[in-house]
Write a protein that holds these residues in place. Structure first.
Motif, PDB file in Angstrom:
ATOM      1  N   TYR A  13       3.293  -5.173   6.901  1.00  0.00           N
ATOM      2  CA  TYR A  13       2.002  -4.636   6.493  1.00  0.00           C
ATOM      3  C   TYR A  13       1.968  -4.374   4.985  1.00  0.00           C
ATOM      4  N   SER A  14       0.723  -4.196   4.467  1.00  0.00           N
ATOM      5  CA  SER A  14       0.546  -3.901   3.034  1.00  0.00           C
ATOM      6  C   SER A  14       1.222  -2.583   2.668  1.00  0.00           C
ATOM      7  N   SER A  15       1.762  -2.536   1.480  1.00  0.00           N
ATOM      8  CA  SER A  15       2.368  -1.309   0.929  1.00  0.00           C
ATOM      9  C   SER A  15       3.455  -0.692   1.799  1.00  0.00           C
ATOM     10  N   GLY A  17       6.419  -1.479   0.999  1.00  0.00           N
ATOM     11  CA  GLY A  17       7.547  -1.531   0.071  1.00  0.00           C
ATOM     12  C   GLY A  17       8.313  -2.840   0.172  1.00  0.00           C
ATOM     13  N   LYS A  18       7.646  -3.873   0.678  1.00  0.00           N
ATOM     14  CA  LYS A  18       8.320  -5.171   0.833  1.00  0.00           C
ATOM     15  C   LYS A  18       8.834  -5.694  -0.505  1.00  0.00           C
ATOM     16  N   SER A  19       7.963  -5.626  -1.541  1.00  0.00           N
ATOM     17  CA  SER A  19       8.383  -6.248  -2.797  1.00  0.00           C
ATOM     18  C   SER A  19       9.515  -5.458  -3.455  1.00  0.00           C
ATOM     19  N   ASP A  35       7.196 -13.390  -4.755  1.00  0.00           N
ATOM     20  CA  ASP A  35       6.141 -12.549  -4.184  1.00  0.00           C
ATOM     21  C   ASP A  35       4.972 -13.461  -3.776  1.00  0.00           C
ATOM     22  N   SER A  36       4.898 -13.809  -2.496  1.00  0.00           N
ATOM     23  CA  SER A  36       3.857 -14.766  -2.076  1.00  0.00           C
ATOM     24  C   SER A  36       2.462 -14.164  -2.196  1.00  0.00           C
ATOM     25  N   GLY A  37       2.336 -12.844  -2.013  1.00  0.00           N
ATOM     26  CA  GLY A  37       1.031 -12.190  -2.120  1.00  0.00           C
ATOM     27  C   GLY A  37       0.419 -12.378  -3.503  1.00  0.00           C
ATOM     28  N   ALA A  38       1.274 -12.472  -4.526  1.00  0.00           N
ATOM     29  CA  ALA A  38       0.773 -12.634  -5.894  1.00  0.00           C
ATOM     30  C   ALA A  38      -0.035 -13.931  -6.019  1.00  0.00           C
ATOM     31  N   TYR A  40      -1.781 -15.362  -3.535  1.00  0.00           N
ATOM     32  CA  TYR A  40      -3.093 -15.109  -2.900  1.00  0.00           C
ATOM     33  C   TYR A  40      -3.965 -14.265  -3.822  1.00  0.00           C
ATOM     34  N   ARG A  41      -3.362 -13.303  -4.491  1.00  0.00           N
ATOM     35  CA  ARG A  41      -4.114 -12.471  -5.428  1.00  0.00           C
ATOM     36  C   ARG A  41      -4.600 -13.319  -6.620  1.00  0.00           C
ATOM     37  N   GLY A  42      -3.791 -14.251  -7.082  1.00  0.00           N
ATOM     38  CA  GLY A  42      -4.174 -15.130  -8.192  1.00  0.00           C
ATOM     39  C   GLY A  42      -5.366 -16.007  -7.815  1.00  0.00           C
ATOM     40  N   ILE A  91      -4.328  -8.886 -11.160  1.00  0.00           N
ATOM     41  CA  ILE A  91      -4.201  -9.156  -9.717  1.00  0.00           C
ATOM     42  C   ILE A  91      -3.808  -7.917  -8.921  1.00  0.00           C
ATOM     43  N   ARG A  92      -3.406  -6.834  -9.613  1.00  0.00           N
ATOM     44  CA  ARG A  92      -3.038  -5.595  -8.899  1.00  0.00           C
ATOM     45  C   ARG A  92      -4.221  -4.619  -8.825  1.00  0.00           C
ATOM     46  N   SER A  93      -5.396  -4.988  -9.363  1.00  0.00           N
ATOM     47  CA  SER A  93      -6.545  -4.071  -9.374  1.00  0.00           C
ATOM     48  C   SER A  93      -7.144  -3.935  -7.969  1.00  0.00           C
ATOM     49  N   LYS A  99     -10.774  -8.103  -2.172  1.00  0.00           N
ATOM     50  CA  LYS A  99     -11.253  -9.444  -1.792  1.00  0.00           C
ATOM     51  C   LYS A  99     -10.130 -10.369  -1.327  1.00  0.00           C
ATOM     52  N   VAL A 100      -8.890  -9.937  -1.487  1.00  0.00           N
ATOM     53  CA  VAL A 100      -7.788 -10.888  -1.233  1.00  0.00           C
ATOM     54  C   VAL A 100      -7.642 -11.258   0.246  1.00  0.00           C
ATOM     55  N   SER A 101      -7.871 -10.309   1.144  1.00  0.00           N
ATOM     56  CA  SER A 101      -7.689 -10.655   2.557  1.00  0.00           C
ATOM     57  C   SER A 101      -8.695 -11.706   3.033  1.00  0.00           C
ATOM     58  N   PRO A 102     -10.011 -11.567   2.704  1.00  0.00           N
ATOM     59  CA  PRO A 102     -10.921 -12.652   3.097  1.00  0.00           C
ATOM     60  C   PRO A 102     -10.516 -14.002   2.481  1.00  0.00           C
ATOM     61  N   ILE A 103     -10.093 -13.975   1.205  1.00  0.00           N
ATOM     62  CA  ILE A 103      -9.683 -15.238   0.569  1.00  0.00           C
ATOM     63  C   ILE A 103      -8.480 -15.846   1.311  1.00  0.00           C
ATOM     64  N   ALA A 104      -7.570 -14.971   1.747  1.00  0.00           N
ATOM     65  CA  ALA A 104      -6.350 -15.459   2.421  1.00  0.00           C
ATOM     66  C   ALA A 104      -6.627 -15.977   3.838  1.00  0.00           C
ATOM     67  N   THR A 105      -7.865 -15.822   4.333  1.00  0.00           N
ATOM     68  CA  THR A 105      -8.178 -16.393   5.659  1.00  0.00           C
ATOM     69  C   THR A 105      -8.543 -17.875   5.540  1.00  0.00           C
ATOM     70  N   ASP A 129       8.675 -12.381   0.037  1.00  0.00           N
ATOM     71  CA  ASP A 129       7.953 -11.434   0.886  1.00  0.00           C
ATOM     72  C   ASP A 129       6.494 -11.852   1.048  1.00  0.00           C
ATOM     73  N   GLY A 130       5.908 -11.444   2.192  1.00  0.00           N
ATOM     74  CA  GLY A 130       4.526 -11.816   2.464  1.00  0.00           C
ATOM     75  C   GLY A 130       4.081 -11.378   3.844  1.00  0.00           C
ATOM     76  N   ARG A 131       3.255 -12.224   4.483  1.00  0.00           N
ATOM     77  CA  ARG A 131       2.736 -11.897   5.817  1.00  0.00           C
ATOM     78  C   ARG A 131       3.145 -12.932   6.861  1.00  0.00           C
TER      79      ARG A 131
HETATM   80  O1   DC Z   1       1.602  -8.402  -0.416  1.00  0.00           O
HETATM   81  P1   DC Z   1       0.246  -8.201  -1.089  1.00  0.00           P
HETATM   82  O2   DC Z   1      -0.406  -6.892  -0.757  1.00  0.00           O
HETATM   83  O3   DC Z   1       0.293  -8.451  -2.550  1.00  0.00           O
HETATM   84  O4   DC Z   1      -0.688  -9.343  -0.443  1.00  0.00           O
HETATM   85  C1   DC Z   1      -2.038  -9.470  -0.802  1.00  0.00           C
HETATM   86  C2   DC Z   1      -2.816 -10.128   0.307  1.00  0.00           C
HETATM   87  O5   DC Z   1      -2.414 -11.492   0.417  1.00  0.00           O
HETATM   88  C3   DC Z   1      -2.668  -9.533   1.680  1.00  0.00           C
HETATM   89  O6   DC Z   1      -3.711  -8.630   1.988  1.00  0.00           O
HETATM   90  C4   DC Z   1      -2.715 -10.720   2.609  1.00  0.00           C
HETATM   91  C5   DC Z   1      -2.403 -11.904   1.763  1.00  0.00           C
HETATM   92  N1   DC Z   1      -1.114 -12.543   2.056  1.00  0.00           N
HETATM   93  C6   DC Z   1      -1.070 -13.434   3.089  1.00  0.00           C
HETATM   94  O7   DC Z   1      -2.065 -13.632   3.784  1.00  0.00           O
HETATM   95  N2   DC Z   1       0.077 -14.113   3.347  1.00  0.00           N
HETATM   96  C7   DC Z   1       1.172 -13.895   2.602  1.00  0.00           C
HETATM   97  N3   DC Z   1       2.294 -14.600   2.864  1.00  0.00           N
HETATM   98  C8   DC Z   1       1.150 -12.953   1.557  1.00  0.00           C
HETATM   99  C9   DC Z   1      -0.013 -12.264   1.311  1.00  0.00           C
END
Ligand code: DC
Length: 226
Positions: A13-15, A17-19, A35-38, A40-42, A91-93, A99-105, A129-131
């Motif tokens: 899950y978010s936050s 402490g994965k990173s 950091d794979s989330g970075a 998606y944030r980009g 990207i940390r704002s 908006k990152v979760s909808p984009i990541a769908t 790290d990621g999801r």
């Molecule tokens: O780890 P993070 O909070 O920086 O990730 C930001 C968003 O990116 C998170 O809400 C979901 C998406 N994400 C994803 O779908 N798959 C991943 N492997 C990493 C992040």
């Protein structure tokens, strides 16, 4: 402790402490941290700046897909960059976090990011790290960790992190954003956040980083005999 050439996949899950955890593991074992989330944030920052995501989260997918063809999103020594522009702070704002979760769908976004991530995996010796790292990006990763923690503790950690960087962070707003992201991340159609069957679960609600390192060293020595 010398680890063989493996991939360590850390999802959760978010936050949670994965990173922070992944970075310390990488340092301890001389692995590369990614950091794979970075990424998606980009992509999200790119979509916001180009007007490709509306206030109601509607995404202009055809235009975004076109934009991805030339989007030079990468990691450098300064952090995450688009071309020569370092975007690590933007990207940390909260604007990007919102908006990152909808984009990541969007499947096209996931393909774009997955392709970049898999290139890093070829030489192994990485902690990512990621999801969906242990389920989709590297389903054969030799060590998979699934991280979780109490939502309020997670929100407090994220708020502290943001305030330390001089950003505004209201605990209730951060908690709401985090819970929304948990929901979208776990319920999307493509590569939802889910625990891989062979992942070990780490609930770090009440664990220090030292406790977590001790925990992982125990698992590593049991599994890899080192
Ligand atoms: O780890 P993070 O909070 O920086 O990730 C930001 C968003 O990116 C998170 O809400 C979901 C998406 N994400 C994803 O779908 N798959 C991943 N492997 C990493 C992040």
């Amino acid at each position: 402790m010398h680890l063989p050439d493996i991939i360590i996949a850390i999802d959760g899950y978010s936050s949670t402490g994965k990173s922070s955890f992944a970075k310390i593991i990488a340092k301890e074992f001389s692995f590369l941290y990614l950091d794979s989330g970075a990424l998606y944030r980009g992509v999200t920052l790119f979509a916001i700046e180009n007007g490709l995501i509306a206030d109601d989260d509607t995404i202009n997918v055809p235009e975004l897909e076109k934009g991805l063809e030339n989007l030079d999103l990468r990691f450098s020594t300064e952090g995450t960059c688009i071309g020569d522009r370092c975007i690590e702070n933007e990207i940390r704002s909260l604007a990007v976090a919102g908006k990152v979760s909808p984009i990541a769908t969007v499947p096209e976004v996931r393909n774009y990011v997955d392709k970049k991530l898999r290139e890093f995996g070829q030489k192994k010796r990485i902690v990512m790290d990621g999801r969906d790292i242990g389920t989709t990006v590297f389903p054969d990763a030799e060590l998979k960790i699934f991280m979780t923690a109490d939502p309020l503790i997670r929100a407090q950690r994220r708020a502290d992190e943001m305030q330390a960087k001089g950003m505004e962070a209201d605990l209730q707003d951060v908690l709401k954003n985090l819970q929304e992201r948990d929901y979208i991340d776990s319920h999307r159609e493509t590569s939802p956040l889910t625990q891989a069957p062979d992942a070990v679960v780490l609930d770090n609600s009440h664990m220090s980083m030292g406790d977590q390192m001790e925990w992982i060293k125990g698992i590593i020595s049991e599994r890899f005999g080192c």
